[in-house]
Motif scaffolding. Structure first.
Motif, PDB file in Angstrom:
ATOM      1  N   VAL A 169       0.831  -1.288   0.054  1.00  0.00           N
ATOM      2  CA  VAL A 169       0.092   0.072  -0.016  1.00  0.00           C
ATOM      3  C   VAL A 169       0.784   1.215  -0.138  1.00  0.00           C
ATOM      4  O   VAL A 169       1.864   1.396   0.898  1.00  0.00           O
ATOM      5  N   LYS A 170       0.317   2.199  -0.884  1.00  0.00           N
ATOM      6  CA  LYS A 170       1.349   3.507  -0.847  1.00  0.00           C
ATOM      7  C   LYS A 170       0.478   4.795  -0.089  1.00  0.00           C
ATOM      8  O   LYS A 170      -0.381   4.911  -0.229  1.00  0.00           O
ATOM      9  N   GLN A 171       1.013   4.923   1.144  1.00  0.00           N
ATOM     10  CA  GLN A 171       0.584   5.699   1.893  1.00  0.00           C
ATOM     11  C   GLN A 171       0.811   7.057   1.907  1.00  0.00           C
ATOM     12  O   GLN A 171       1.908   7.783   1.446  1.00  0.00           O
ATOM     13  N   THR A 172      -0.243   7.937   1.904  1.00  0.00           N
ATOM     14  CA  THR A 172      -0.108   9.696   2.081  1.00  0.00           C
ATOM     15  C   THR A 172      -0.339   9.999   3.207  1.00  0.00           C
ATOM     16  O   THR A 172      -1.551   9.882   3.954  1.00  0.00           O
ATOM     17  N   LEU A 173       0.325  10.350   3.995  1.00  0.00           N
ATOM     18  CA  LEU A 173       0.461  10.827   5.444  1.00  0.00           C
ATOM     19  C   LEU A 173       0.230  12.240   5.674  1.00  0.00           C
ATOM     20  O   LEU A 173       0.887  13.146   5.111  1.00  0.00           O
ATOM     21  N   PHE A 174      -0.583  12.602   6.649  1.00  0.00           N
ATOM     22  CA  PHE A 174      -0.667  13.962   7.018  1.00  0.00           C
ATOM     23  C   PHE A 174      -0.660  14.089   8.407  1.00  0.00           C
ATOM     24  O   PHE A 174      -0.983  12.934   9.264  1.00  0.00           O
ATOM     25  N   ALA A 175      -0.616  15.217   9.084  1.00  0.00           N
ATOM     26  CA  ALA A 175      -0.470  15.545  10.502  1.00  0.00           C
ATOM     27  C   ALA A 175      -1.868  15.540  10.916  1.00  0.00           C
ATOM     28  O   ALA A 175      -2.107  15.387  12.413  1.00  0.00           O
ATOM     29  N   GLN A 176      -2.826  16.168  10.395  1.00  0.00           N
ATOM     30  CA  GLN A 176      -4.064  16.725  10.715  1.00  0.00           C
ATOM     31  C   GLN A 176      -5.112  15.936   9.897  1.00  0.00           C
ATOM     32  O   GLN A 176      -5.232  15.711   8.725  1.00  0.00           O
ATOM     33  N   THR A 177      -6.261  15.656  10.744  1.00  0.00           N
ATOM     34  CA  THR A 177      -7.525  15.054  10.261  1.00  0.00           C
ATOM     35  C   THR A 177      -8.247  15.794   9.045  1.00  0.00           C
ATOM     36  O   THR A 177      -8.626  15.380   8.086  1.00  0.00           O
ATOM     37  N   SER A 178      -8.100  17.428   9.339  1.00  0.00           N
ATOM     38  CA  SER A 178      -8.744  18.121   8.354  1.00  0.00           C
ATOM     39  C   SER A 178      -7.816  18.030   6.982  1.00  0.00           C
ATOM     40  O   SER A 178      -8.504  18.074   5.778  1.00  0.00           O
ATOM     41  N   GLN A 179      -6.621  17.804   7.005  1.00  0.00           N
ATOM     42  CA  GLN A 179      -5.729  17.685   5.870  1.00  0.00           C
ATOM     43  C   GLN A 179      -6.084  16.245   5.156  1.00  0.00           C
ATOM     44  O   GLN A 179      -6.225  16.230   3.923  1.00  0.00           O
ATOM     45  N   ALA A 180      -6.279  15.118   5.982  1.00  0.00           N
ATOM     46  CA  ALA A 180      -6.585  14.041   5.307  1.00  0.00           C
ATOM     47  C   ALA A 180      -7.898  13.895   4.839  1.00  0.00           C
ATOM     48  O   ALA A 180      -8.335  13.069   3.698  1.00  0.00           O
ATOM     49  N   LEU A 181      -8.903  14.697   5.315  1.00  0.00           N
ATOM     50  CA  LEU A 181     -10.208  14.595   4.799  1.00  0.00           C
ATOM     51  C   LEU A 181     -10.454  15.156   3.388  1.00  0.00           C
ATOM     52  O   LEU A 181     -11.003  14.920   2.604  1.00  0.00           O
ATOM     53  N   THR A 182      -9.453  16.524   3.466  1.00  0.00           N
ATOM     54  CA  THR A 182      -9.599  16.978   2.398  1.00  0.00           C
ATOM     55  C   THR A 182      -8.836  16.233   1.096  1.00  0.00           C
ATOM     56  O   THR A 182      -9.363  16.434  -0.024  1.00  0.00           O
ATOM     57  N   ALA A 183      -7.730  15.544   1.360  1.00  0.00           N
ATOM     58  CA  ALA A 183      -7.150  14.649   0.476  1.00  0.00           C
ATOM     59  C   ALA A 183      -8.067  13.637   0.105  1.00  0.00           C
ATOM     60  O   ALA A 183      -8.221  13.396  -1.238  1.00  0.00           O
ATOM     61  N   LEU A 184      -9.022  13.376   0.642  1.00  0.00           N
ATOM     62  CA  LEU A 184      -9.929  12.157   0.405  1.00  0.00           C
ATOM     63  C   LEU A 184     -10.847  12.622  -0.671  1.00  0.00           C
ATOM     64  O   LEU A 184     -11.310  11.977  -1.510  1.00  0.00           O
ATOM     65  N   ASN A 185     -11.391  13.909  -0.079  1.00  0.00           N
ATOM     66  CA  ASN A 185     -12.364  14.492  -1.057  1.00  0.00           C
ATOM     67  C   ASN A 185     -11.783  14.920  -2.395  1.00  0.00           C
ATOM     68  O   ASN A 185     -12.523  15.097  -3.285  1.00  0.00           O
ATOM     69  N   GLN A 186     -10.520  15.131  -2.426  1.00  0.00           N
ATOM     70  CA  GLN A 186      -9.934  15.272  -3.729  1.00  0.00           C
ATOM     71  C   GLN A 186      -9.488  14.207  -4.479  1.00  0.00           C
ATOM     72  O   GLN A 186      -8.465  14.468  -5.471  1.00  0.00           O
ATOM     73  N   ASN A 187      -9.865  13.154  -3.879  1.00  0.00           N
ATOM     74  CA  ASN A 187      -9.475  11.605  -4.655  1.00  0.00           C
ATOM     75  C   ASN A 187      -7.831  11.540  -4.726  1.00  0.00           C
ATOM     76  O   ASN A 187      -7.365  10.796  -5.696  1.00  0.00           O
ATOM     77  N   ARG A 188      -7.260  12.032  -3.663  1.00  0.00           N
ATOM     78  CA  ARG A 188      -5.739  11.780  -3.577  1.00  0.00           C
ATOM     79  C   ARG A 188      -5.515  10.584  -3.002  1.00  0.00           C
ATOM     80  O   ARG A 188      -4.187   9.954  -2.957  1.00  0.00           O
ATOM     81  N   GLY A 189      -6.333   9.679  -2.695  1.00  0.00           N
ATOM     82  CA  GLY A 189      -6.203   8.255  -2.233  1.00  0.00           C
ATOM     83  C   GLY A 189      -7.561   7.497  -2.242  1.00  0.00           C
ATOM     84  O   GLY A 189      -8.639   8.227  -2.377  1.00  0.00           O
ATOM     85  N   VAL A 190      -7.743   6.196  -2.295  1.00  0.00           N
ATOM     86  CA  VAL A 190      -8.911   5.694  -2.565  1.00  0.00           C
ATOM     87  C   VAL A 190      -9.753   5.425  -1.186  1.00  0.00           C
ATOM     88  O   VAL A 190     -10.661   5.192  -1.242  1.00  0.00           O
ATOM     89  N   ALA A 191      -9.068   5.666  -0.044  1.00  0.00           N
ATOM     90  CA  ALA A 191      -9.601   5.430   1.193  1.00  0.00           C
ATOM     91  C   ALA A 191      -8.772   6.248   2.257  1.00  0.00           C
ATOM     92  O   ALA A 191      -7.459   6.587   2.083  1.00  0.00           O
ATOM     93  N   LEU A 192      -9.276   6.401   3.171  1.00  0.00           N
ATOM     94  CA  LEU A 192      -8.813   7.102   4.656  1.00  0.00           C
ATOM     95  C   LEU A 192      -8.815   6.001   5.687  1.00  0.00           C
ATOM     96  O   LEU A 192      -9.827   5.655   6.140  1.00  0.00           O
ATOM     97  N   ALA A 193      -7.611   5.587   6.360  1.00  0.00           N
ATOM     98  CA  ALA A 193      -7.419   4.531   7.097  1.00  0.00           C
ATOM     99  C   ALA A 193      -7.476   5.222   8.570  1.00  0.00           C
ATOM    100  O   ALA A 193      -6.430   6.125   8.702  1.00  0.00           O
ATOM    101  N   GLN A 194      -8.352   4.992   9.405  1.00  0.00           N
ATOM    102  CA  GLN A 194      -8.194   5.770  10.758  1.00  0.00           C
ATOM    103  C   GLN A 194      -8.915   4.977  11.744  1.00  0.00           C
ATOM    104  O   GLN A 194      -9.834   4.032  11.457  1.00  0.00           O
ATOM    105  N   ASP A 195      -8.884   5.620  13.017  1.00  0.00           N
ATOM    106  CA  ASP A 195     -10.038   4.813  14.163  1.00  0.00           C
ATOM    107  C   ASP A 195     -11.254   4.924  13.724  1.00  0.00           C
ATOM    108  O   ASP A 195     -11.668   5.958  13.219  1.00  0.00           O
TER     109      ASP A 195
END
Length: 305
Positions: free
Chosen positions: A187-213
């Motif tokens: 798996v190729k991970q795209t890592l962020f420090a903040q949830t807001s950044q990760a959610l934005t990336a998902l909405n921009q289709n920069r990954g197929v999924a967001l893995a988190q709790d």
């Protein structure tokens, strides 16, 4: 119309920009202290360490972008389930739920903030792992969760098995990222420090999924109807508070305070106030310590493939 989560995330981003994602704040709502606030310190069966007592405040590292556990609300105040617990700890320690300094931390800096004595303890959605326990000491558990996936509503992905060779979004230092690193090396991970950044990336289709709790993902899916939670839970493990390695006095006081909260069913009563959806309450009821119901850490590795 902007969603409530969007407002929360925007506020969290403003805080992060203004304070470097790690500034201290006493701006949390006094109403978050819960119904057990006291005008006098509470004997929890162990003395508060003199170093903390002399400061007159408890310094806690908390999440500021992780609703409904720790976030910045529309009034720019710290809020959430873990924030309520922090206020209760201050009430036990000093008889004042606001005798508290809250410092925003992330998955990648929370341990360094603790070891460098910028905070007295970590209370920041931190899963127990044997690796972390080599660096810090964990309190008894106060919640539990596992790792799942957040995907667009029209996504065909339903499980972790379908992530092979794909780009997946995660949070640096989080259990989800650690599990993917160990168990899904392709798996190729795209890592962020903040949830807001990760959610934005998902909405921009920069990954197929967001893995988190799963706890965070459930809240995100509730507030974002174009997203859904999928997959069986991975790396499920209780959360604990972290204190400095070998700080037996602080650990004994924290454990005594948590035991007192469990005895009075504080965790469940506060969780119901924070998470008002009854379906979500039923899903997570077993993940809270209650009278007659204890949470325990696994004896083996928590990250199992």
């Amino acid at each position: 119309m902007k969603s409530r989560f969007g407002i929360v995330i925007s506020a969290a981003m403003v805080l992060a920009l203004a304070a470097g994602c790690s500034s201290s704040s006493d701006g949390s709502s006094s109403s978050a202290a819960g119904s057990g606030a006291s005008a006098h310190p509470v004997d929890v069966g162990a003395p508060l360490p003199a170093e903390v007592k002399n400061k007159g405040k408890l310094a806690v590292g908390v999440k500021c972008d992780y609703p409904p556990f720790g976030y910045i609300d529309e009034a720019s105040k710290n809020a959430g389930f873990e924030i309520d617990i922090a206020h209760q700890l201050a009430s036990y320690a000093f008889g004042d739920p606001n005798a508290l300094t809250l410092t925003c931390v992330t998955g990648s800096n929370r341990v360094s903030f603790l070891t460098s004595k910028r905070i007295d303890l970590i209370e920041a959605t931190m899963n127990y792992t044997p690796e972390r326990a080599q660096t810090i000491d964990f309190s008894t558990p106060y919640f539990a969760s596992g790792v799942k996936l957040l995907v667009p509503k029209n996504s065909s992905i339903t499980s972790f098995d379908e992530l092979a060779g794909k780009q997946v979004i995660s949070i640096s230092g989080a259990t989800a990222s650690l599990w993917l690193t160990q168990c899904m090396k392709d798996v190729k991970q795209t890592l962020f420090a903040q949830t807001s950044q990760a959610l934005t990336a998902l909405n921009q289709n920069r990954g197929v999924a967001l893995a988190q709790d799963d706890t965070l993902l459930l809240d995100l899916a509730t507030k974002n109807p174009d997203l859904k939670v999928v997959g069986d839970a991975k790396a499920d493990s209780p959360w604990g508070m972290g204190v400095r390695k070998g700080d037996a006095q602080m650990l004994a006081w924290i454990n005594g305070a948590l035991a007192h909260m469990q005895k009075t069913d504080f965790f469940w009563s506060e969780f119901q106030k924070t998470v008002t959806d009854t379906t979500a309450q039923r899903q997570f009821a077993k993940y809270l310590p209650r009278p007659g119901h204890n949470l325990t850490y696994p004896t083996g590795a928590t990250i199992q493939c």
